[in-house]
Design a protein around this motif. Structure first.
Motif, PDB file in Angstrom:
ATOM      1  N   HIS A 218      24.742 -38.064  36.371  1.00 32.64           N
ATOM      2  CA  HIS A 218      25.584 -37.851  37.553  1.00 32.64           C
ATOM      3  C   HIS A 218      25.914 -39.170  38.210  1.00 32.64           C
ATOM      4  O   HIS A 218      25.313 -40.205  37.915  1.00 32.64           O
ATOM      5  N   GLY A 219      26.886 -39.122  39.123  1.00 31.56           N
ATOM      6  CA  GLY A 219      27.294 -40.304  39.875  1.00 31.56           C
ATOM      7  C   GLY A 219      26.902 -40.160  41.331  1.00 31.56           C
ATOM      8  O   GLY A 219      27.284 -39.187  41.990  1.00 31.56           O
ATOM      9  N   THR A 220      26.158 -41.122  41.836  1.00 28.96           N
ATOM     10  CA  THR A 220      25.717 -41.072  43.230  1.00 28.96           C
ATOM     11  C   THR A 220      26.879 -41.218  44.205  1.00 28.96           C
ATOM     12  O   THR A 220      26.779 -40.795  45.352  1.00 28.96           O
ATOM     13  N   GLY A 221      27.980 -41.786  43.756  1.00 23.80           N
ATOM     14  CA  GLY A 221      29.141 -41.966  44.618  1.00 23.80           C
ATOM     15  C   GLY A 221      29.852 -40.670  44.985  1.00 23.80           C
ATOM     16  O   GLY A 221      30.725 -40.659  45.847  1.00 23.80           O
ATOM     17  N   HIS A 222      29.471 -39.579  44.359  1.00 21.03           N
ATOM     18  CA  HIS A 222      30.073 -38.278  44.669  1.00 21.03           C
ATOM     19  C   HIS A 222      29.339 -37.563  45.797  1.00 21.03           C
ATOM     20  O   HIS A 222      29.745 -36.484  46.216  1.00 21.03           O
ATOM     21  N   ASN A 223      28.265 -38.156  46.272  1.00 25.52           N
ATOM     22  CA  ASN A 223      27.522 -37.657  47.439  1.00 25.52           C
ATOM     23  C   ASN A 223      27.033 -36.222  47.296  1.00 25.52           C
ATOM     24  O   ASN A 223      26.991 -35.476  48.262  1.00 25.52           O
ATOM     25  N   ASP A 224      26.678 -35.839  46.094  1.00 31.60           N
ATOM     26  CA  ASP A 224      26.032 -34.549  45.880  1.00 31.60           C
ATOM     27  C   ASP A 224      24.879 -34.750  44.894  1.00 31.60           C
ATOM     28  O   ASP A 224      24.795 -34.114  43.863  1.00 31.60           O
TER      29      ASP A 224
END
Length: 134
Positions: free
Chosen positions: A9-15
């Motif tokens: 996952h990508g932490t920049g998606h804030n979920d």
């Protein structure tokens, strides 16, 4: 035999994923195609599942050590008898680094006859604005 569930996952998606006892793999120190002007045009629109992106990410100094460390921890937990082992692999956008490392981990673990399932949470999301423009 443990079931190993790998999620990128990508932490920049804030979920962010929250698994307090999961094996966490932080790939943010690895080379990222959108941040590199030399490969941005050719690799950014691809994902870590593409061989060229995977080779680029895995060519980062320290990438194989990151994988080896995660493998050691997963093996330790499997030997301890944990029936399900979560592996959470993250980067900023969730399309390149985390995907390439998650896929390589899955390949290595399958070669050891583990039951492995891989999910890429943000692989189909649009590119995020770069945090490290070159």
């Amino acid at each position: 035999m443990a079931s190993i569930l790998i999620t990128s996952h990508g932490t920049g998606h804030n979920d962010d994923l929250v698994f307090p006892d999961g094996v966490m793999v932080d790939t943010t120190a690895l080379h990222n195609p959108p941040d590199d002007p030399a490969v941005r045009a050719t690799l950014s629109q691809l994902t870590g599942q593409h061989p060229d992106v995977a080779a680029y990410v895995l060519g980062t100094p320290g990438a194989h050590n990151l994988i080896a460390t995660a493998l050691t921890e997963v093996k330790r937990r499997a030997e301890r008898g944990e029936p399900v082992i979560w592996v959470i692999v993250h980067c900023y956008g969730g399309r390149h680094r985390s995907v390439a490392i998650a896929e390589r981990l899955a390949t290595e673990l399958r070669q050891l006859d583990h039951n492995v399932c891989v999910a890429h949470r943000h692989i189909d999301r649009p590119l995020l604005p770069s945090r490290n423009p070159a």
